[in-house]
Design an enzyme around this catalytic site. Structure first.
Site, mmCIF file in Angstrom:
data_model
loop_
_atom_site.group_PDB
_atom_site.id
_atom_site.type_symbol
_atom_site.label_atom_id
_atom_site.label_comp_id
_atom_site.label_asym_id
_atom_site.label_seq_id
_atom_site.Cartn_x
_atom_site.Cartn_y
_atom_site.Cartn_z
ATOM 1 N N ARG A 13 0.789 -1.388 -0.313
ATOM 2 C CA ARG A 13 -0.408 0.088 -0.127
ATOM 3 C C ARG A 13 1.273 1.617 0.047
ATOM 4 N NH1 ARG A 13 -0.720 4.827 2.543
ATOM 5 N NH2 ARG A 13 -0.588 3.524 4.980
ATOM 6 N N ASP A 14 2.149 1.633 0.634
ATOM 7 C CA ASP A 14 1.470 2.577 0.790
ATOM 8 C C ASP A 14 3.164 2.388 0.279
ATOM 9 O OD1 ASP A 14 2.835 5.758 2.402
ATOM 10 O OD2 ASP A 14 3.189 4.831 4.333
ATOM 11 N N CYS A 260 8.746 9.090 -0.334
ATOM 12 C CA CYS A 260 8.143 10.423 0.331
ATOM 13 C C CYS A 260 8.178 11.385 -1.195
ATOM 14 C CB CYS A 260 8.183 11.255 1.169
ATOM 15 S SG CYS A 260 7.478 12.652 1.232
#
Ligand code: HMG
Ligand code: MG
Length: 309
Positions: A13-14, A260
């Protein structure tokens, strides 16, 4: 006696959500299988969010479909949901797994998500913090009726990429609000990996206070999880601090997937979620048994890294 450490692997997911090159669904299933072989008992498999916002995870129902006939007993699958529509998607997947494979519950846990920063909440979900909490209010009792537990993420617990430093009091306030609507566990997200032992400590202390002494919820799970990103290389130290403060649950991502987007440059991808291997090493340094097999871990991390090349 202290409870065992729980690790949730969030790599499918992340770890993958910001990847622009589509990863085939079958390869994602391979990642989930490889993570399971390490001994990790909880996997955040995907998100039921808008595919316009997160195209990479638009195949969530198909991925769960691939896993439905082979979910090992004792493994917990979770999925991120932003709203009622996402929650209905989870119910549909569970219905299909029951009808097709006789699986009692394929998705065991839904993860709702908000933030301790207004701007981040808006950018991530097009909603204020208040609006996100209103969206979750009706989902939580329905999840419980279906035997699912609910994780509540709070993002930007140390710093927001738009607003800067976030106060521990703001984090505890959002945590209290999530708990008041029935969330079973709080997951503190250091979204951009800004945390250090000094800055994460007061966040954990204030959130433990918000939990009013409840360390384990009615599902037998820890009520507090730390979700670290390793952007600036401080995640392992933060794990050490968290262990000293009594935290027993951590998220990680096989291979450290999940760089990120706010911290990456055009030429270099920022490190992602704390790598599963980094977490395991930090747990061992803290005298904890992570329950993870070394060879299977190396294989899972190699597979994970291979997905994004
Ligand atoms: P919106 O555009 O305000 O919503 O997005 P909308 O209701 O106007 O709908 C827009 C379109 O999305 C419509 O489709 C809806 O049907 C559809 P269209 O008519 O344009 O074709 N839609 C959906 N489709 C599938 N599933 C759904 C769904 N809902 C609406 N559930 C929304 C609002 C919340 C949907 C959007 O902002 C969204 O999906 N955001 C998700 C963003 C996201 O996934 N971010 C990453 C996860 S959070 C995170 O990574 C942090 C964490 O790791 C912790 C940490 O590190 O801090 C958890
Ligand atoms: Mg995250």
């Amino acid at each position: 006696m202290t409870s065992p450490i729980r690790i949730t692997d969030v790599s499918p997911r992340d770890g993958l959500q910001a990847e622009t090159t589509p990863v085939p669904t079958e390869r994602k299933a391979d990642l989930v299988r490889a993570v399971q072989r390490t001994g990790v008992r909880e996997v955040e498999v995907s998100s039921f969010v808008s595919p316009r916002w997160i195209p990479q995870l638009g195949d969530a129902p198909d991925l769960f479909g691939l896993l439905a006939s082979e979910k090992p007993s004792g493994v917990v699958y979770s999925a991120l949901v932003p709203n009622r529509r996402g929650f209905e998607g989870v119910l549909a997947v569970n219905r299909s797994a029951r009808e097709t494979h006789g699986v009692e519950r394929l998705v065991d846990k839904v993860a709702v998500f908000t933030a301790a920063s207004e701007t981040f909440s808006q950018k991530n979900t097009n909603a204020t913090i208040d609006e996100t909490i209103e969206r979750f209010r009706s989902i939580i009792p329905s999840a419980h009726e279906h035997g699912m537990s609910v994780r509540g993420y709070v993002s930007c617990v140390v710093r927001c990429p738009y607003e800067g430093d976030v106060s521990p009091a703001a984090v505890a306030d959002v945590s209290r609000r999530l708990l008041s609507i029935g969330v079973d566990e709080i997951d503190l997200g250091d979204t951009i990996g800004a945390g250090t032992p000094e800055t994460i400590e007061p966040v954990i202390i204030d959130t433990i206070e918000a939990l009013e002494g409840r360390a384990i919820n009615s599902f037998g799970d820890p009520t507090l999880t730390l979700h670290l990103h390793d952007t600036f290389g401080h995640a392992a130290e933060c794990v050490g601090t968290a262990l000293e403060l009594g935290v027993r649950s951590f998220d990680a991502s096989a291979g450290g997937l999940g760089g990120c987007p706010y911290a990456s440059t055009e030429t270099q991808r920022a490190p992602g979620n704390i790598a599963l291997s980094t977490l395991v090493a930090a747990l061992h340094r803290g005298g904890e048994d992570a329950g993870v097999d070394g060879d299977a871990l190396a294989a899972a991390e190699a597979l994970a890294r291979g997905l994004i090349q």
